[in-house]
Every structure is written in structure tokens, then in C-alpha cells.
Write an enzyme that holds these catalytic residues in place. Sequence first.
Site, short mmCIF file in Angstrom:
data_model
loop_
_atom_site.label_atom_id
_atom_site.label_comp_id
_atom_site.label_asym_id
_atom_site.label_seq_id
_atom_site.Cartn_x
_atom_site.Cartn_y
_atom_site.Cartn_z
N ARG A 1 0.84 -1.18 0.00
CA ARG A 1 0.00 0.00 0.00
C ARG A 1 0.88 1.24 0.00
O ARG A 1 2.05 1.20 0.38
CB ARG A 1 -0.91 0.02 1.23
CG ARG A 1 -1.85 -1.18 1.32
CD ARG A 1 -2.64 -1.14 2.62
NE ARG A 1 -3.59 -2.25 2.74
CZ ARG A 1 -3.30 -3.43 3.29
NH1 ARG A 1 -2.07 -3.65 3.78
NH2 ARG A 1 -4.21 -4.38 3.35
N LYS B 1 -1.96 -1.97 7.62
CA LYS B 1 -3.37 -1.68 7.84
C LYS B 1 -3.96 -2.60 8.90
O LYS B 1 -4.80 -2.19 9.70
CB LYS B 1 -4.13 -1.81 6.52
CG LYS B 1 -5.60 -1.43 6.59
CD LYS B 1 -6.24 -1.52 5.22
CE LYS B 1 -7.71 -1.13 5.28
NZ LYS B 1 -8.35 -1.19 3.93
N HIS C 1 -4.15 -9.41 3.22
CA HIS C 1 -5.60 -9.42 3.39
C HIS C 1 -6.02 -10.42 4.47
O HIS C 1 -5.41 -11.47 4.62
CB HIS C 1 -6.29 -9.80 2.07
CG HIS C 1 -6.26 -8.73 1.05
ND1 HIS C 1 -6.34 -8.97 -0.31
CD2 HIS C 1 -6.16 -7.38 1.18
CE1 HIS C 1 -6.29 -7.82 -0.96
NE2 HIS C 1 -6.19 -6.85 -0.09
N TYR D 1 -9.52 -7.82 -6.02
CA TYR D 1 -8.42 -7.20 -6.75
C TYR D 1 -8.18 -7.85 -8.11
O TYR D 1 -7.48 -7.30 -8.95
CB TYR D 1 -7.13 -7.29 -5.94
CG TYR D 1 -7.02 -6.25 -4.86
CD1 TYR D 1 -6.12 -5.20 -4.96
CD2 TYR D 1 -7.84 -6.30 -3.74
CE1 TYR D 1 -6.02 -4.25 -3.96
CE2 TYR D 1 -7.75 -5.35 -2.74
CZ TYR D 1 -6.84 -4.33 -2.86
OH TYR D 1 -6.75 -3.38 -1.87
#
Length: 204
Positions: free
Chosen positions: A51, A78, A174, A183
Site C-alpha cells: 500500500r 493496515k 488481506h 483485486y
Amino acid sequence: MARIKLASVPQVRPPAVSSEAAREALKACAQTRHPLRDRAMLLTMLDTGVRMSELLQLRESDLDVIGGFLRVRAETSKRQRERRIPVGVRAMRAVTTYQRRERRPARATVDTLYLNRSGVPLSVSGLHHVLIRLAEVTGRSRAELAPHAWRRGMATAYMSNGGDIVTLQLILGHATLDQTRVYLRLSDDDLQRRHLRASPADNL
């Protein structure tokens, strides 16, 4: 109101960097102020799918050049989980070339990998400026070369090149496979090639 049917909303797939767009952008890096840094950043995004926030917070100490990995620290992830991501030879070579020949920290204590011209960590706006410049040079739209488009492009190319979705999930960080599937955008040619390899009837 319960009897009223809601109109269906067409699903629009967000842009993902194509192989052609990636090659054009990498070539266009020669026209930026920091060609080695910008090439290294693009290859890092394309090869690892990190990211934008993870990319900009990478430290030199997060690189394992010998092992071929980079570390995304828990505090920058994240999901607040550390992960180690494999890095290909081409991308790692671009990063080490940038480190040797172009990276000039303002102070010896600056460990952030990607720096601006003042020798301090590159900002979000700085990265966006680089990508906007590359979009102008290549004639691509800004959306085609946006930071998250590189992450989507990595996922699509990884699967097209024979990668598996479980490994991709770990690389992207993820929590579920459903997140990873969002994605993926395989072309008809990709689907046909995969079917030819795995066709049940042809493999009887």
C-alpha cells in the site's frame, strides 16, 4: 417501501496498472528529477503490492537484500500485523542502485528508504506528484497510474503469471480470500490460457 425493488448498480472495476502501462511509466522515469528513486518505487509497488502508506514508511533496515524480502512493520500495516514480502531480482536491484547512487539523507539518522530532494521522507503528496508527472509523460490518465492501481495491477499480473491466490493473500496482507478476489481482473486471454492448462476434458 418493502415491495419496491432497488435498481441494480453496474459494477465498475477500478483501474489496475497493465503491463504496458507499467513499462511506459518505468521508461518515463528517465524524465523525472529522481529517476532512480522513481523507478525503484514503481518496481517495488508492482512487485510487492504494498500500500502507499507502507511504501512511504519503508526503512532501509526493512530490506533483506540477501534473502530477497522486504518487511512491512506492524505499525505501518493496515491490519497491524508484520509481514515479509518476497522481492524479485529486478526490483531489488533497482532499490539498491537508488540507495548507492541517488539516496542522499539530510541527516545520518534518516532511515526512511524513499526520500525527497531535501533528503527527508517522501510525503503522500510527493508520491502523487511523481505519478501525475508520469501520467502526463505517458499520456495515461491519473487513475491508471494511481498508487492503488499499482497494487491491483500487481494482483492481476501475479495471477496471470501463474501465482496462486492463497500466496497472493499473504503478500497483500488481506484478512480473507474474499478481499483478495476483489483485486483480480483476468482477461479473456488469461482465462483461456488457464483453461487450456487445466481443462478436465483435455486432460482425460
